[in-house]
Design a protein around this motif. Structure first.
Motif, PDB file in Angstrom:
ATOM      1  N   GLY A 240       0.812  -1.206   0.000  1.00  0.00           N
ATOM      2  CA  GLY A 240       0.000   0.000   0.000  1.00  0.00           C
ATOM      3  C   GLY A 240       0.847   1.258   0.000  1.00  0.00           C
ATOM      4  O   GLY A 240       0.609   2.196  -0.766  1.00  0.00           O
ATOM      5  N   LEU A 241       1.861   1.274   0.858  1.00  0.00           N
ATOM      6  CA  LEU A 241       2.759   2.424   0.923  1.00  0.00           C
ATOM      7  C   LEU A 241       3.603   2.525  -0.350  1.00  0.00           C
ATOM      8  O   LEU A 241       3.867   3.625  -0.842  1.00  0.00           O
ATOM      9  N   THR A 242       4.022   1.371  -0.859  1.00  0.00           N
ATOM     10  CA  THR A 242       4.825   1.381  -2.091  1.00  0.00           C
ATOM     11  C   THR A 242       4.029   1.965  -3.250  1.00  0.00           C
ATOM     12  O   THR A 242       4.542   2.785  -4.026  1.00  0.00           O
ATOM     13  N   ARG A 243       2.768   1.567  -3.365  1.00  0.00           N
ATOM     14  CA  ARG A 243       1.933   2.094  -4.449  1.00  0.00           C
ATOM     15  C   ARG A 243       1.755   3.606  -4.310  1.00  0.00           C
ATOM     16  O   ARG A 243       1.836   4.352  -5.295  1.00  0.00           O
ATOM     17  N   GLN A 244       1.532   4.059  -3.066  1.00  0.00           N
ATOM     18  CA  GLN A 244       1.371   5.496  -2.829  1.00  0.00           C
ATOM     19  C   GLN A 244       2.627   6.254  -3.229  1.00  0.00           C
ATOM     20  O   GLN A 244       2.556   7.307  -3.876  1.00  0.00           O
ATOM     21  N   ALA A 245       3.793   5.722  -2.849  1.00  0.00           N
ATOM     22  CA  ALA A 245       5.053   6.388  -3.184  1.00  0.00           C
ATOM     23  C   ALA A 245       5.288   6.400  -4.689  1.00  0.00           C
ATOM     24  O   ALA A 245       5.727   7.409  -5.250  1.00  0.00           O
ATOM     25  N   MET A 246       4.992   5.293  -5.371  1.00  0.00           N
ATOM     26  CA  MET A 246       5.190   5.222  -6.815  1.00  0.00           C
ATOM     27  C   MET A 246       4.292   6.217  -7.552  1.00  0.00           C
ATOM     28  O   MET A 246       4.705   6.844  -8.529  1.00  0.00           O
ATOM     29  N   GLU A 247       3.061   6.373  -7.069  1.00  0.00           N
ATOM     30  CA  GLU A 247       2.152   7.337  -7.704  1.00  0.00           C
ATOM     31  C   GLU A 247       2.689   8.760  -7.573  1.00  0.00           C
ATOM     32  O   GLU A 247       2.655   9.546  -8.515  1.00  0.00           O
ATOM     33  N   ARG A 248       3.200   9.075  -6.380  1.00  0.00           N
ATOM     34  CA  ARG A 248       3.716  10.424  -6.168  1.00  0.00           C
ATOM     35  C   ARG A 248       5.008  10.654  -6.951  1.00  0.00           C
ATOM     36  O   ARG A 248       5.255  11.754  -7.463  1.00  0.00           O
ATOM     37  N   LEU A 249       5.828   9.621  -7.083  1.00  0.00           N
ATOM     38  CA  LEU A 249       7.044   9.746  -7.885  1.00  0.00           C
ATOM     39  C   LEU A 249       6.711   9.926  -9.361  1.00  0.00           C
ATOM     40  O   LEU A 249       7.387  10.673 -10.074  1.00  0.00           O
ATOM     41  N   GLU A 250       5.666   9.248  -9.832  1.00  0.00           N
ATOM     42  CA  GLU A 250       5.253   9.417 -11.221  1.00  0.00           C
ATOM     43  C   GLU A 250       4.775  10.845 -11.466  1.00  0.00           C
ATOM     44  O   GLU A 250       5.045  11.436 -12.521  1.00  0.00           O
ATOM     45  N   LEU A 251       4.105  11.415 -10.472  1.00  0.00           N
ATOM     46  CA  LEU A 251       3.659  12.797 -10.594  1.00  0.00           C
ATOM     47  C   LEU A 251       4.860  13.733 -10.688  1.00  0.00           C
ATOM     48  O   LEU A 251       4.869  14.683 -11.485  1.00  0.00           O
TER      49      LEU A 251
END
Length: 491
Positions: A240-251
């Motif tokens: 869950g945290l990994t997905r959140q971090a990846m989304e923010r990094l993509e942004l």
């Protein structure tokens, strides 16, 4: 645990500037209490030509177990000897990373009031860590540090036992990094990558670890080829945290690509007003018109491109004929709001299997969007700068190529009917343009002809005899279908 940072200097820029940047006096041996032990900072050498700062962390493994109270890596519930006899006092790990951030806090932020210019400039650095646990071996170490600007990444495996070379190498390596980098950048890389190499955190990984990762990874993690591995390991594989971090990094990556601030990209949600048009009945009429067009096209797998806060996705979910619904938006905040609106965390398994929310930019091709029956761009195109519109056209009509594409956009001619809208103003502050009916038809006709679609136009809302409807809608249907597809639809 031991780590040294060295630099060389000249009479104009003495190497002892390192002490100013680290905020630690070279003539003193200083001691700091950390959450996992006692940290010592001292300088084995300090001259104008060469200066070395050393960080030594003393960890008490017994105290670590007791403090863990049977939780986490340091306090497993069994009574195995490994709880007390392990590599914690010797090998660089997340414990050393925590000490690094605590002892060199200002240096990590790149703050130095005494030498601000020096803190911002690259300097010759040599970092040595005698024992680093490396799950993945020397090859992974090179993959992690190689793309970060170091001119030399030396990795020497540590033998399992030098007296018995036939036993082979241990999982530890000796690491030496050399290159011209900002000190803050080097420290941030170590802060993230030491626990990544160990593939373990020795404390509870809370949601705030995502913010710590993004702060430390600013300027390098978003473009790192091993971004996914780094993020996953740093966050202890908490998906869950990994997905959140990846989304923010993509942004972050998307913002850097377009040379924009992250806030300028993540702007799909206006925190002070609802993004739906007023009056609300028009928004409902627009959704009804879209649903009717989708049903008429026989679509069951639908993309809502630029889904915003999820109003259309929610409407699609209420109709069982739509078996797969994918909402796509560049804004993490919008997707979060959409998830709450849809109550994804409380949705039944069968219903949840019908809906997916994805982060993505509509101006880039995305293989995940290929093969769907229909795509909807509801009140989306007017949020793009006109020079970016061809990129969206190719991504949707040229690459994804759904059988049906529905586009709605405001009719600027109707704006004179809005009593509260000042003359010459667009309906929403983020609209880059609003088209007349003729302009919209010309654009849609050109797209359809170029990409192999037929197009029909639908008026949404009251159709004023002078200025037309408030919303104009185009329904594109692929004209290059195979005979089998045509026969199946006719049947």
């Amino acid at each position: 645990m031991f780590l040294t940072i060295s630099t060389t200097g000249t009479p104009e820029r003495p190497a002892t500037d390192l002490s100013f940047l680290l905020h630690k006096h070279p003539d003193k041996a200083q001691t700091f209490s950390t959450s996992h032990g006692t940290a010592h900072v001292f300088y084995p050498e300090a001259s104008a030509e060469r200066c070395t700062a050393a960080l030594l962390l003393e960890v008490d493994p017994v105290a670590l177990v007791r403090r863990g109270k049977a939780k986490g890596r340091g306090g497993a519930p069994d009574s195995a000897l490994a709880q007390y006899v392990n590599d914690r006092p010797y090998a660089a790990s997340s414990l050393l990373a925590v000490a690094l951030s605590s002892v060199f806090k200002s240096a990590l932020r790149g703050v130095c009031a005494a030498l601000p210019g020096r803190a911002e400039a690259p300097m010759p650095l040599r970092v040595e860590v005698p024992a680093v646990p490396a799950r993945g071996g020397a090859e992974l170490v090179h993959k992690l540090f190689g793309p970060l600007g170091w001119t030399s990444v030396e990795v020497e495996p540590v033998a399992l036992d030098e007296q018995f070379p036939q036993w082979g190498d241990s999982r530890y390596v000796q690491l030496v990094l050399e290159g011209e980098l900002r000190l803050a950048d080097a420290l941030r890389q170590l802060y993230v990558l030491l626990p990544v190499l160990d593939d373990a955190k020795h404390y509870w990984v809370a949601p705030d670890e995502v913010d710590k990762l993004l702060r430390a990874g600013e300027g390098w993690l978003a473009e790192h080829p091993e971004q996914k591995l780094i993020t996953s390991r740093y966050l202890s594989r908490r998906w869950g945290l990994t997905r959140q971090a990846m989304e923010r990094l993509e942004l972050v990556r998307l913002a850097e690509t377009d040379d924009l601030e992250v806030e300028a990209v993540d702007n799909a949600v206006d925190e002070t007003t609802d993004t739906e048009d007023k009056p609300v009945p028009l928004a409902e009429q627009r959704r009804d018109a879209i649903l009717e067009a989708l049903r008429g096209a026989g679509a069951s797998r639908v993309l809502d491109l630029g889904c915003g806060q999820g109003q259309l996705v929610l409407a699609l979910l209420k109709d069982v004929r739509f078996t797969e619904i994918v909402g796509v938006d560049v804004s993490v905040r919008a997707l979060t709001i959409a998830g709450r609106r849809l109550k994804l965390d409380r949705m039944g398994e069968r219903q949840a299997a019908r809906v997916t929310l994805l982060q993505g930019s509509l101006t880039y091709t995305d293989k995940r969007l290929a093969g769907y029956d229909a795509a909807v761009l509801s009140e989306v195109i007017e949020h793009l700068d006109l020079p970016r519109l061809p990129a969206l056209e190719y991504a949707v009509f040229g690459s994804a190529r759904p059988q049906t594409v529905i586009v709605t956009t405001p009719n600027v001619e109707y704006n004179v009917r809005w009593e509260t809208l000042p003359a010459g103003h667009v309906r929403h502050g983020d609209h880059r343009f609003e088209w007349t009916r003729a302009e919209f038809r010309a654009w849609a006709g050109a797209v359809a002809e170029r990409d192999g679609y037929d197009v029909e136009f639908v008026a949404v809302g009251p159709d004023d005899p002078e200025v037309g409807p408030p919303t104009q809608m185009a329904v594109f249907s692929r004209s290059d279908k195979t005979e089998t597809e045509k026969e199946a639809k006719a049947a």
